[in-house]
Design a protein around this motif. Structure first.
Motif, PDB file in Angstrom:
ATOM      1  N   THR A  40      -4.394  12.184  -1.042  1.00 18.38           N
ATOM      2  CA  THR A  40      -5.180  11.432  -1.573  1.00 18.38           C
ATOM      3  C   THR A  40      -6.177  10.965  -0.753  1.00 18.38           C
ATOM      4  N   ILE A  53     -15.640   5.560   0.053  1.00 13.89           N
ATOM      5  CA  ILE A  53     -16.439   4.280   0.138  1.00 13.89           C
ATOM      6  C   ILE A  53     -17.867   4.334   0.408  1.00 13.89           C
ATOM      7  N   ILE A 104      -9.817   8.494  -0.750  1.00 17.00           N
ATOM      8  CA  ILE A 104     -10.582   7.315  -0.934  1.00 17.00           C
ATOM      9  C   ILE A 104     -12.132   7.644  -0.338  1.00 17.00           C
ATOM     10  N   ALA A 133     -16.807  -1.333   5.947  1.00 17.73           N
ATOM     11  CA  ALA A 133     -15.685  -1.053   5.242  1.00 17.73           C
ATOM     12  C   ALA A 133     -14.846  -0.034   5.576  1.00 17.73           C
ATOM     13  N   MET A 154       0.889  -1.240   0.026  1.00 17.93           N
ATOM     14  CA  MET A 154      -0.001   0.108   0.102  1.00 17.93           C
ATOM     15  C   MET A 154       0.995   1.207  -0.117  1.00 17.93           C
ATOM     16  N   THR A 155       0.259   2.261  -0.439  1.00 18.60           N
ATOM     17  CA  THR A 155       1.142   3.476  -0.836  1.00 18.60           C
ATOM     18  C   THR A 155       1.310   4.239   0.562  1.00 18.60           C
ATOM     19  N   ASP A 194     -10.647  11.029  -4.729  1.00 19.43           N
ATOM     20  CA  ASP A 194      -9.707  10.703  -5.664  1.00 19.43           C
ATOM     21  C   ASP A 194     -10.180   9.089  -6.359  1.00 19.43           C
ATOM     22  N   TYR A 195     -10.479   8.420  -5.324  1.00 21.15           N
ATOM     23  CA  TYR A 195     -10.796   7.111  -5.790  1.00 21.15           C
ATOM     24  C   TYR A 195     -12.100   6.558  -4.982  1.00 21.15           C
ATOM     25  N   ALA A 196     -12.901   6.310  -5.954  1.00 24.09           N
ATOM     26  CA  ALA A 196     -14.234   5.863  -5.104  1.00 24.09           C
ATOM     27  C   ALA A 196     -14.633   4.530  -5.352  1.00 24.09           C
ATOM     28  N   VAL A 197     -15.076   3.759  -4.229  1.00 27.88           N
ATOM     29  CA  VAL A 197     -15.445   2.558  -4.130  1.00 27.88           C
ATOM     30  C   VAL A 197     -17.166   2.441  -3.961  1.00 27.88           C
ATOM     31  N   GLN A 249      -3.500   4.652   5.824  1.00 24.43           N
ATOM     32  CA  GLN A 249      -4.800   5.027   5.499  1.00 24.43           C
ATOM     33  C   GLN A 249      -5.527   5.278   7.014  1.00 24.43           C
ATOM     34  N   ALA A 291     -12.852  -0.547   8.385  1.00 24.39           N
ATOM     35  CA  ALA A 291     -11.835  -1.768   8.252  1.00 24.39           C
ATOM     36  C   ALA A 291     -10.779  -1.334   7.367  1.00 24.39           C
ATOM     37  N   SER A 292     -11.157  -0.434   6.612  1.00 24.49           N
ATOM     38  CA  SER A 292      -9.860  -0.021   5.625  1.00 24.49           C
ATOM     39  C   SER A 292      -9.168   1.186   6.174  1.00 24.49           C
ATOM     40  N   ALA A 293      -9.137   1.373   7.239  1.00 23.92           N
ATOM     41  CA  ALA A 293      -8.216   2.393   8.119  1.00 23.92           C
ATOM     42  C   ALA A 293      -7.417   1.602   9.115  1.00 23.92           C
TER      43      ALA A 293
END
Lengths: 149, 149, 149, 149
Positions: C55, C59, C57, C87, C1-2, C73-76, C5, C90-92
């Motif tokens: 950046t 969700i 994200i 989610a 991962m970059t 920037d990036y959509a889920v 998060q 959980a994504s952090a």
């Protein structure tokens, strides 16, 4: 659990009569009929099951129990939209598909991903693979499904 | 959003080289590559995208970000198991399938239920319907997918 | 991962300025900012992150990428409604709550169920338990969150 | 639907006796008892309902019907992990919380996000808000829940 749970999946009003017969036969064999809880094939399968004195579960995509059709005995409001298709097939020991569109194909695929046997009642989705059988009549569909239990 | 998001779905180590090329071409065209974040086709597509300087999103079934493969830039841990297949295709403007088993078929079906165009790279799932195209090569798969955007 | 998060959760337009500052500080520290992708606190946190060159994200609960606010920037698109709250946290690697209603409380609870550290920026939900800290300012909230990473 | 559905949520073996009494009283009032289908409070509430001749639904996090405890009449395997907490409360017209940890708090929060009345049986989660009542005994908890129906 009270008994065997079999899911009837699909859509299309033109498939209602066949779905109703599938529901009736499953209930006559003592199975609990699981569906997505809404209209067309889902309502018809539940209606058939109730006509034969059976019990029905409706697993809804939305958050409102009132969305269940009138033949659903026990409703589950998942609130997860199309994600509920996973629950519809995971909650059954076997799955019978009657017609249906893309949502039904997703359910067939999930059923097989989980190892549940699937019977596709003709005419139905053209998809082949291990664990998928095809039936020419509601009677044969139910017989094939029950043979796995 | 930063750019067009295209999902690459599928499985099978034998499909890794083709998936990597699909990922590379998508990134070369400026697309963000979305995958399920795990191995085989998912890892290969992300690896290809990174090799071309692209950006990748991995949408995981579990609750752990650490499950993402090393070519995932941004990971989403959904915690909903197979239910994440819905998110993988909903999060893309077009979907390319490279090989794959039942989970991939569920994704193809969900993509079409949501109106996302699907390109199946040969050899792939034998399933036909409105909005599904077939490609003979990674180049053709990417061209067909991008033609919808 | 970059990179790391961190999720910023909450709601209420009255909390937008504080959420924007949280987003700005997280981005200044090199974190990717994860949110639920919609309005109010979610939009403000993403706006702050972008202002600092970060950046973001998003969700989303629905099936449409277009629902994302303009700072995502990036959509889920998860398609699972309130189920996406799982989610989001959980994504952090850490979670900061800025105001919020019942959905935010569900996210705080899920974060702790998954072992993610939570910082509640005052004034916020009155809920106590292991792994929950309270901050008096955006700076303190970000410092407390980053101390866990 | 066959009758009113009330969810009993919570965890902790020390709360089993109180949960069993809640389940028994709900069944005595003709309610279907909905739980998460696993152990401790979930099993106890179902056991109490069965002892009073009631009907029980278990909404499981996993993909296996066999995970349901022996007092579940009808099991739903959602396959979506903690995401099933949303379904547990959405599937009820009222919710009673008996003890519980973070997952229970997420359920309380989701219940209120969906407008379901919540009764917390003392001692329980310290969380206040519109639509949450507290009860000193199983009898009072059931009375308060039924007063909303």
């Amino acid at each position: 659990m009270t008994g065997t749970q079999v899911s009837v999946i699909g859509s299309g009003e033109e498939n209602a009569a066949r779905a109703e017969e599938v529901g009736r036969l499953l209930a006559a064999h003592g199975c609990t009929v699981v569906t997505g809880g809404l209209g067309e094939v889902m309502a018809a399968a539940a209606r058939g099951a109730k006509a034969a004195g059976g019990t029905t579960i409706g697993i809804l995509p939305g958050e409102r129990l009132a969305d269940a059709n009138e033949w659903v005995d026990y409703a589950v409001a998942t609130g997860i939209g199309h994600g509920r298709n996973l629950a519809v097939v995971a909650s059954a020991q076997a799955v019978i598909a009657v017609g249906g569109s893309w949502g039904t194909l997703a359910e067939i695929a999930f059923a097989r991903a989980l190892g549940r046997p699937v019977v596709i009642l003709e005419p139905g989705w053209q998809v082949a693979g291990d664990g998928i059988e095809r039936a020419e009549s509601p009677e044969q569909a139910v017989d094939l499904a029950l043979a796995h239990l």
